[in-house]
Design a protein around this motif. Structure first.
Motif, short mmCIF file in Angstrom:
data_model
loop_
_atom_site.label_atom_id
_atom_site.label_comp_id
_atom_site.label_asym_id
_atom_site.label_seq_id
_atom_site.Cartn_x
_atom_site.Cartn_y
_atom_site.Cartn_z
N UNK A 90 0.84 -1.21 0.00
CA UNK A 90 0.00 0.00 0.00
C UNK A 90 0.87 1.25 0.00
N UNK A 91 2.03 1.21 0.67
CA UNK A 91 2.93 2.37 0.69
C UNK A 91 3.42 2.70 -0.72
N UNK A 92 3.85 1.67 -1.44
CA UNK A 92 4.38 1.88 -2.79
C UNK A 92 3.25 2.27 -3.73
N UNK A 93 2.10 1.62 -3.59
CA UNK A 93 0.95 1.95 -4.43
C UNK A 93 0.56 3.42 -4.27
N UNK A 94 0.52 3.89 -3.03
CA UNK A 94 0.17 5.30 -2.79
C UNK A 94 1.22 6.24 -3.38
N UNK A 95 2.49 5.87 -3.25
CA UNK A 95 3.56 6.69 -3.84
C UNK A 95 3.37 6.82 -5.35
N UNK A 96 3.00 5.71 -5.99
CA UNK A 96 2.81 5.71 -7.43
C UNK A 96 1.47 6.30 -7.85
N UNK A 97 0.55 6.44 -6.90
CA UNK A 97 -0.78 6.94 -7.22
C UNK A 97 -1.70 5.87 -7.78
N UNK A 98 -1.45 4.61 -7.39
CA UNK A 98 -2.25 3.48 -7.88
C UNK A 98 -2.99 2.83 -6.72
N UNK A 99 -4.00 2.06 -7.05
CA UNK A 99 -4.70 1.23 -6.08
C UNK A 99 -3.76 0.08 -5.71
N UNK A 100 -3.83 -0.36 -4.46
CA UNK A 100 -2.95 -1.43 -4.00
C UNK A 100 -3.05 -2.69 -4.86
N UNK A 101 -4.25 -3.03 -5.31
CA UNK A 101 -4.43 -4.22 -6.13
C UNK A 101 -3.69 -4.14 -7.45
N UNK A 102 -3.62 -2.94 -8.02
CA UNK A 102 -2.89 -2.75 -9.27
C UNK A 102 -1.40 -2.99 -9.03
N UNK A 103 -0.88 -2.38 -7.97
CA UNK A 103 0.54 -2.57 -7.66
C UNK A 103 0.84 -4.04 -7.36
N UNK A 104 -0.05 -4.71 -6.63
CA UNK A 104 0.14 -6.13 -6.31
C UNK A 104 0.28 -6.95 -7.59
N UNK A 105 -0.51 -6.62 -8.60
CA UNK A 105 -0.42 -7.36 -9.87
C UNK A 105 0.92 -7.11 -10.56
N UNK A 106 1.51 -5.93 -10.37
CA UNK A 106 2.85 -5.69 -10.91
C UNK A 106 3.85 -6.62 -10.23
N UNK A 107 3.80 -6.67 -8.90
CA UNK A 107 4.74 -7.53 -8.17
C UNK A 107 4.58 -9.00 -8.55
N UNK A 108 3.37 -9.42 -8.79
CA UNK A 108 3.10 -10.82 -9.13
C UNK A 108 3.32 -11.12 -10.61
#
Length: 77
Positions: free
Chosen positions: A23-41
């Protein structure tokens, strides 16, 4: 085509090395946490703008994040 695993492992490793939550990285990027999670996965392609922001934030090269090199050059070198 997305290269699963190796391609995106680095963003997870960098995040955990800096004691950050998704959630920290997602907020930094301005994305929803689920979107960032899909990047990591490796389930979603990371936009170039996000790669550049992450490289600047973690002070590593985009090549390092993408797994092109194992050398953590500082951003912009």
């Amino acid at each position: 085509m997305v290269r699963h695993g190796m391609h995106y492992r680095r963003i997870r490793d960098l995040r955990t090395d800096h004691d950050l939550r998704q959630i920290d990285v997602a907020e930094f990027l301005g994305y929803h946490e689920g979107v960032y999670r899909r990047y990591e996965n490796g389930l979603r392609e990371i936009p170039i703008e996000a790669l550049i922001k992450l490289a600047e934030w973690y002070d590593v090269s985009v090549d390092y994040i993408l797994g092109v090199t194992d050398i953590k050059r500082k951003f912009g070198e």
